[in-house]
Motif scaffolding. Structure first.
Motif, PDB file in Angstrom:
ATOM      1  N   UNK A   1       7.898   3.216 -12.431  1.00  0.00           N
ATOM      2  CA  UNK A   1       6.613   2.545 -12.690  1.00  0.00           C
ATOM      3  C   UNK A   1       5.689   2.769 -11.276  1.00  0.00           C
ATOM      4  N   UNK A   2       6.378   2.397  -9.900  1.00  0.00           N
ATOM      5  CA  UNK A   2       5.434   2.786  -9.188  1.00  0.00           C
ATOM      6  C   UNK A   2       4.848   4.254  -8.872  1.00  0.00           C
ATOM      7  N   UNK A   3       5.787   5.270  -8.948  1.00  0.00           N
ATOM      8  CA  UNK A   3       5.429   6.678  -9.072  1.00  0.00           C
ATOM      9  C   UNK A   3       4.322   6.899 -10.094  1.00  0.00           C
ATOM     10  N   UNK A   4       4.260   6.267 -10.924  1.00  0.00           N
ATOM     11  CA  UNK A   4       3.040   6.235 -11.934  1.00  0.00           C
ATOM     12  C   UNK A   4       1.609   6.080 -11.438  1.00  0.00           C
ATOM     13  N   UNK A   5       1.717   5.274 -10.264  1.00  0.00           N
ATOM     14  CA  UNK A   5       0.296   4.735  -9.696  1.00  0.00           C
ATOM     15  C   UNK A   5      -0.072   5.833  -8.787  1.00  0.00           C
ATOM     16  N   UNK A   6       0.844   7.066  -8.535  1.00  0.00           N
ATOM     17  CA  UNK A   6       0.426   7.783  -7.286  1.00  0.00           C
ATOM     18  C   UNK A   6      -0.515   8.831  -7.809  1.00  0.00           C
ATOM     19  N   UNK A   7      -1.587   9.150  -6.870  1.00  0.00           N
ATOM     20  CA  UNK A   7      -2.422  10.252  -7.150  1.00  0.00           C
ATOM     21  C   UNK A   7      -2.148  11.259  -6.444  1.00  0.00           C
ATOM     22  N   UNK A   8      -1.486  12.470  -6.892  1.00  0.00           N
ATOM     23  CA  UNK A   8      -0.972  13.494  -6.108  1.00  0.00           C
ATOM     24  C   UNK A   8      -2.466  14.254  -5.303  1.00  0.00           C
ATOM     25  N   UNK A   9      -3.445  13.838  -5.833  1.00  0.00           N
ATOM     26  CA  UNK A   9      -4.725  14.686  -5.438  1.00  0.00           C
ATOM     27  C   UNK A   9      -4.835  14.188  -3.850  1.00  0.00           C
ATOM     28  N   UNK A  10      -4.381  13.045  -3.311  1.00  0.00           N
ATOM     29  CA  UNK A  10      -4.615  12.651  -2.081  1.00  0.00           C
ATOM     30  C   UNK A  10      -4.003  13.462  -1.174  1.00  0.00           C
ATOM     31  N   UNK A  11      -3.078  14.335  -1.339  1.00  0.00           N
ATOM     32  CA  UNK A  11      -2.311  15.100  -0.541  1.00  0.00           C
ATOM     33  C   UNK A  11      -3.210  16.254  -0.258  1.00  0.00           C
ATOM     34  N   UNK A  12      -4.236  16.762  -1.075  1.00  0.00           N
ATOM     35  CA  UNK A  12      -5.092  17.755  -0.817  1.00  0.00           C
ATOM     36  C   UNK A  12      -6.423  17.169  -0.210  1.00  0.00           C
ATOM     37  N   UNK A  13      -6.791  16.070  -0.793  1.00  0.00           N
ATOM     38  CA  UNK A  13      -8.055  15.392  -0.353  1.00  0.00           C
ATOM     39  C   UNK A  13      -7.899  14.768   1.012  1.00  0.00           C
ATOM     40  N   UNK A  14      -6.939  13.987   1.389  1.00  0.00           N
ATOM     41  CA  UNK A  14      -6.782  13.313   2.600  1.00  0.00           C
ATOM     42  C   UNK A  14      -5.446  13.668   3.168  1.00  0.00           C
ATOM     43  N   UNK A  15      -5.216  15.103   3.679  1.00  0.00           N
ATOM     44  CA  UNK A  15      -3.714  15.241   4.213  1.00  0.00           C
ATOM     45  C   UNK A  15      -3.778  14.874   5.658  1.00  0.00           C
TER      46      UNK A  15
END
Length: 565
Positions: A290-304
């Motif tokens: 459920x914690x993983x469901x809150x993750x926004x993978x785009x942050x790795x690209x947008x805010x590396x």
């Protein structure tokens, strides 16, 4: 008639993907937690394809939090903490403070509010119990001195985090929380009422719970029903957590933690831990999903850069703080590096804190994603940090005289005082380890007036032994200098009472070199290891279960033998 199967689909997809990716993570020598978080990301709203119900997953994760905290309470040992309190308590406080300040500094640069920075920093400051225990167990370090220091340190972190979970809601308004209800009640009064409610709940658990829970478990155990016993343990954990929330306005986490603590006092605590483990593990998996469901993978690209900075606080900032504190307490460089590597990750408590921050409006969604990204990276890198300890230590010692001096500290407890009586330095027994077994051996030697010197890694234990007039030296007996200080050259016997047999051959080699005729007595937990040691014929080997069986057989045969007239 169409049935609503949202709950079933959420559980099925969560468990199924957690199994697959947990297995992959373990095969890659990573923690299974990484796989569970990845499973949550895949069924979350931020990724394409099937999306599980976030609200149902959130409620399932609450049960996971309760059972996780119940397990922490069930294994919480005040005695283990007190044994390393002098380094664990100040160490945890200083390290959490440093990590929180570093996190707050980062968020200040990013333009976040003070409240958001505080929650973010606190979430980065607490390491994962699950990851730590697995790392220590896989390296047979859990029972070592360094393992005990690290576990004690983490227990203090857990307790401080529980306190934060209690105080954060009443302080949400002051910190700028968007969901805080407007109230004319002064802040000090709100906090005072909250603390009174917590104290009231704790007193009720200690006074009533300590009597009622053991009594309840005793009567249920007498029925002989395993299902009823398991049900009683789980219903107690969830029931007390829910009741604490309704009656005392206490968080689910605190209620479940104290339920576990009180149940530990019962004689059925080990059985309770064993019976509840499968369900605790299952819901813990759903919590991480459920914690993983809150993750926004785009942050790795947008805010590396923000992700790297967050990971830097966890792996570099926390590690340096932990190293400095451990060295300041005069522990060797090796201990400092092990403690630093152990704490260079975050996990379940960070997610619980971040989730509370989100619900109180004290953490932006990107904050949760940064914490999750940093958790995934730090957990994945943790085994590599442990593997790098010895090469890194050797490199440091080779290039720096200071590092070499730190590894061989001039510790006043590493030498026997000049005033030590002569009888302890001639024909004495050198006893390595003053744990549960070593303490019993020492008491038997004392009552028989047999001279002995104790070699023990825990400086606090050595200090207390010396105050009691018992000669003891501090350090790892695998280091020849420690046995030399225990006057092994004049000893009649070397008794190794520690369960860790990794360095036992080094101890025996030193003892035989300085005293060829010395008798050797060894203890081991492993049947395979006991067989190997016996084949090497280096001394008398005692294997725990074998000695227990021998003792029981002697008693049975003595009782069964016909009584002489």
């Amino acid at each position: 008639m169409e049935h609503n199967i949202t709950l079933i689909s959420t559980i099925a997809s969560g468990f199924g993907l957690a199994l697959i990716f947990g297995f992959i993570a373990e095969r890659l020598k990573l923690s299974a937690l990484v796989g569970y978080l990845v499973a949550g990301i895949l069924i979350g709203p931020a990724t394409p394809g099937f999306v599980a119900d976030v609200h149902i997953a959130s409620q399932l994760s609450e049960i996971g939090v309760m059972l996780l905290m119940f397990g922490v309470g069930l294994h919480f040992s005040i005695n283990d903490l007190m044994a390393v309190r002098r380094i664990a308590i100040p160490g945890a406080i200083v390290q959490m403070t440093m990590a929180t300040l570093l996190g707050m500094y980062l968020t200040h640069l990013w333009g976040w509010t003070l409240g958001e920075g505080l929650v973010f920093g606190l979430a980065l400051s607490c390491a994962s119990t699950v990851v730590l225990l697995r790392a220590l167990e896989s390296r047979n370090m859990l029972e070592s001195m360094n393992g005990k220091i690290t576990v004690g340190w983490l227990v203090v972190e857990d307790l401080l985090t529980v306190l934060v979970l209690v105080l954060l809601p009443p302080m949400a308004g002051l910190l700028g929380g968007s969901v805080a209800e407007a109230s004319d009640t002064p802040l000090w009064q709100t906090i005072g009422i909250t603390l009174l409610q917590v104290v009231g709940f704790i007193l009720m658990m200690l006074v009533v719970g300590k009597r009622v829970l053991p009594w309840l478990l005793w009567h249920i155990a007498k029925t002989g029903s395993r299902e009823l016993f398991t049900l009683s343990v789980i219903s107690t954990a969830i029931g007390i957590a829910y009741g604490a929330s309704v009656l005392f306005n206490v968080s689910f986490a605190l209620g479940a933690f104290f339920a576990g603590m009180v149940m530990r006092e019962s004689e059925f605590s080990h059985r309770a831990a064993e019976e509840s483990l499968p369900l605790r593990d299952a819901f813990a998996v759903l919590f991480f999903v459920s914690v993983g469901m809150l993750f926004q993978p785009s942050i790795l690209i947008e805010q590396p850069l923000n992700v790297l900075a967050t990971v830097g606080v966890i792996i570099i900032g926390k590690s340096l703080a932990a190293m400095a504190i451990t060295l300041a307490f005069r522990y060797p460089l090796n201990s400092a590096l092990i403690v630093a590597a152990s704490l260079a990750q975050i996990g379940e408590f960070s997610f619980i804190l971040a989730g509370l921050g989100l619900s109180l409006g004290l953490l932006p969604a990107e904050g949760m994603s940064l914490i999750l990204a940093a958790a995934l990276i730090s957990i994945a890198l943790n085994p590599l940090l442990f593997s790098a300890i010895q090469p890194f230590k050797k490199w440091l010692i080779d290039i720096s005289k200071t590092a070499s001096d730190l590894e061989k500290r001039t510790d006043p407890f590493a030498e026997l005082p000049m005033s030590t009586e002569r009888k302890y330095l001639e024909g004495q027994i050198v006893l390595v380890g003053y744990g549960r077994v070593g303490k019993r051996i020492a008491n038997a030697l004392l009552s028989s007036n047999i001279p002995f010197v104790i070699a023990e890694e825990n400086r606090e234990i050595v200090e207390n032994l010396r105050k009691a007039g018992i000669p003891a030296v501090s350090g790892n007996a695998a280091d020849p200098s420690v046995l030399i200080q225990a006057h092994i050259a004049n000893a009649s016997m070397l008794v190794v009472a520690t369960p860790d047999t990794i360095d036992v051959r080094k101890m025996v080699t030193t003892a035989k070199l300085l005293r060829p005729e010395i008798q050797i007595v060894l203890r081991t937990h492993s049947e395979d290891e006991s067989e190997r040691l016996r084949k090497e014929d280096i001394g008398r080997v005692f294997y725990g279960e074998e000695e227990l069986a021998n003792g029981m057989c002697k008693h049975i045969l003595a009782q069964y033998a016909p009584k002489s007239a």
